[in-house]
Design an enzyme around this catalytic site. Sequence first.
Site, mmCIF file in Angstrom:
data_model
loop_
_atom_site.group_PDB
_atom_site.id
_atom_site.type_symbol
_atom_site.label_atom_id
_atom_site.label_comp_id
_atom_site.label_asym_id
_atom_site.label_seq_id
_atom_site.Cartn_x
_atom_site.Cartn_y
_atom_site.Cartn_z
ATOM 1 N N SER A 80 0.863 -1.183 0.000
ATOM 2 C CA SER A 80 0.000 0.000 0.000
ATOM 3 C C SER A 80 0.893 1.225 0.000
ATOM 4 O O SER A 80 2.080 1.139 0.366
ATOM 5 C CB SER A 80 -0.857 -0.007 1.274
ATOM 6 O OG SER A 80 -1.506 1.244 1.460
ATOM 7 N N TYR A 133 -2.348 -1.211 10.288
ATOM 8 C CA TYR A 133 -2.257 -1.344 8.823
ATOM 9 C C TYR A 133 -0.913 -0.805 8.319
ATOM 10 O O TYR A 133 -0.230 -1.443 7.516
ATOM 11 C CB TYR A 133 -3.430 -0.574 8.212
ATOM 12 C CG TYR A 133 -3.635 -0.751 6.724
ATOM 13 C CD1 TYR A 133 -4.432 -1.783 6.237
ATOM 14 C CD2 TYR A 133 -3.067 0.130 5.809
ATOM 15 C CE1 TYR A 133 -4.648 -1.938 4.873
ATOM 16 C CE2 TYR A 133 -3.272 -0.010 4.450
ATOM 17 C CZ TYR A 133 -4.070 -1.041 3.985
ATOM 18 O OH TYR A 133 -4.282 -1.187 2.632
HETATM 19 P P1 NAD Z 1 -11.582 -5.971 -0.336
HETATM 20 O O1 NAD Z 1 -12.179 -5.854 1.026
HETATM 21 O O2 NAD Z 1 -12.424 -5.680 -1.533
HETATM 22 O O3 NAD Z 1 -10.936 -7.409 -0.546
HETATM 23 C C1 NAD Z 1 -10.270 -8.092 0.477
HETATM 24 C C2 NAD Z 1 -10.202 -9.554 0.120
HETATM 25 O O4 NAD Z 1 -9.575 -10.249 1.208
HETATM 26 C C3 NAD Z 1 -11.588 -10.204 -0.073
HETATM 27 O O5 NAD Z 1 -11.528 -11.185 -1.068
HETATM 28 C C4 NAD Z 1 -11.831 -10.855 1.286
HETATM 29 O O6 NAD Z 1 -12.746 -11.944 1.230
HETATM 30 C C5 NAD Z 1 -10.423 -11.326 1.608
HETATM 31 N N1 NAD Z 1 -10.257 -11.625 3.029
HETATM 32 C C6 NAD Z 1 -10.614 -10.870 4.113
HETATM 33 N N2 NAD Z 1 -10.333 -11.534 5.247
HETATM 34 C C7 NAD Z 1 -9.777 -12.725 4.874
HETATM 35 C C8 NAD Z 1 -9.275 -13.847 5.585
HETATM 36 N N3 NAD Z 1 -9.292 -13.889 6.931
HETATM 37 N N4 NAD Z 1 -8.792 -14.902 4.884
HETATM 38 C C9 NAD Z 1 -8.785 -14.886 3.526
HETATM 39 N N5 NAD Z 1 -9.235 -13.843 2.795
HETATM 40 C C10 NAD Z 1 -9.732 -12.781 3.471
HETATM 41 O O7 NAD Z 1 -10.293 -5.005 -0.274
HETATM 42 P P2 NAD Z 1 -9.297 -4.484 -1.411
HETATM 43 O O8 NAD Z 1 -9.356 -3.003 -1.373
HETATM 44 O O9 NAD Z 1 -9.492 -5.198 -2.690
HETATM 45 O O10 NAD Z 1 -7.906 -4.897 -0.739
HETATM 46 C C11 NAD Z 1 -7.027 -5.860 -1.283
HETATM 47 C C12 NAD Z 1 -5.617 -5.546 -0.825
HETATM 48 O O11 NAD Z 1 -5.220 -4.287 -1.356
HETATM 49 C C13 NAD Z 1 -5.456 -5.440 0.695
HETATM 50 O O12 NAD Z 1 -4.229 -6.033 1.095
HETATM 51 C C14 NAD Z 1 -5.410 -3.956 0.919
HETATM 52 O O13 NAD Z 1 -4.708 -3.618 2.089
HETATM 53 C C15 NAD Z 1 -4.693 -3.503 -0.326
HETATM 54 N N6 NAD Z 1 -4.865 -2.094 -0.647
HETATM 55 C C16 NAD Z 1 -6.099 -1.581 -0.894
HETATM 56 C C17 NAD Z 1 -6.217 -0.229 -1.196
HETATM 57 C C18 NAD Z 1 -7.543 0.417 -1.493
HETATM 58 O O14 NAD Z 1 -7.575 1.645 -1.623
HETATM 59 N N7 NAD Z 1 -8.619 -0.318 -1.651
HETATM 60 C C19 NAD Z 1 -5.081 0.580 -1.229
HETATM 61 C C20 NAD Z 1 -3.850 0.024 -0.967
HETATM 62 C C21 NAD Z 1 -3.750 -1.322 -0.680
#
Ligand code: NAD
Length: 260
Positions: free
Chosen positions: A142, A155
């Site tokens: 991130s 985080y």
């Molecule tokens: P999201 O909530 O849409 O997806 C998260 C995924 O992780 C889902 O498939 C969920 O089912 C899965 N998950 C949650 N708990 C779990 C567990 N205990 N075991 C297995 N799977 C589990 O979120 P996203 O925004 O797509 O995030 C994905 C990644 O990207 C994360 O690591 C997040 O930190 C990172 N990220 C997101 C952003 C953003 O702005 N959305 C920015 C930077 C980094």
Amino acid sequence: MLKGKAVVVTGSTSGIGLAIARGFAAQGADVMLNGLGDPDEIEAVRSGIERDHGVRAFFDGADLTRGEAVRAMVDGAAKTLGRLDVLVNNAGIQHTAPIDEFPSDKWDRIIALNLSAVFHGTAAALPHMKRQGWGRIVNIASAHGLVASPYKSAYVAAKHGVVGFTKATALEAAGTGVTANAICPGWVRTALVETQITALAASKGLDQEAAARELLAEKQPSLEFVTPEQLAATAVFLASDAAAQITGTTLAVDGGWTAR
Ligand code: NAD
């Protein structure tokens, strides 16, 4: 480009992970999906990937907050897919609170999923990849792996940890044909961020779209959300031959967030 490759994407039932799984399938790779969610919806996603891209797609619903479950999922995927070429450590969660009020159980869960699962998954994947003499580990960190924001201590700590762990992985794997890199996205409008937009809207009395604009204005100079598809394309690039000498680094896809 990646026909016949076997790819595991953690947390791929929604958001960024799902787009990444689709991105690899579009290049001809077989995929192992993982994550939480409604079984019927997940099955529709899985079968949709097979239908749209003519690849094999499987699903393992392992809860990755448990280290043994992560290792079992990765080893099971290698068995099911017949090989293991790419591991995308993507699953992640968020919780916001001041440090002195941050619930310990939330801290433990964020570290377990956002950081320790990356270690366990990598540890399980490396032997398969080294045996093959080719592998790609792509960690979804991130902008918060490079800089901090208040109220996101767990985080920020986990994502900085992922960036450091990525470097250690790259050094240990150097010369084996296996690379490890971290992608550092800025704001992406997924469920994880929609919750934060809703909280901002409530605290400032804004509607959802005004709150989304304010969220962007605070951090992301482009004033546009990064799309999951742009991150999928970045992950696919890191798995390409062109990226064979890119290892141990971070690729910020953040609309300029970390440039200032
Ligand atoms: P999201 O909530 O849409 O997806 C998260 C995924 O992780 C889902 O498939 C969920 O089912 C899965 N998950 C949650 N708990 C779990 C567990 N205990 N075991 C297995 N799977 C589990 O979120 P996203 O925004 O797509 O995030 C994905 C990644 O990207 C994360 O690591 C997040 O930190 C990172 N990220 C997101 C952003 C953003 O702005 N959305 C920015 C930077 C980094």
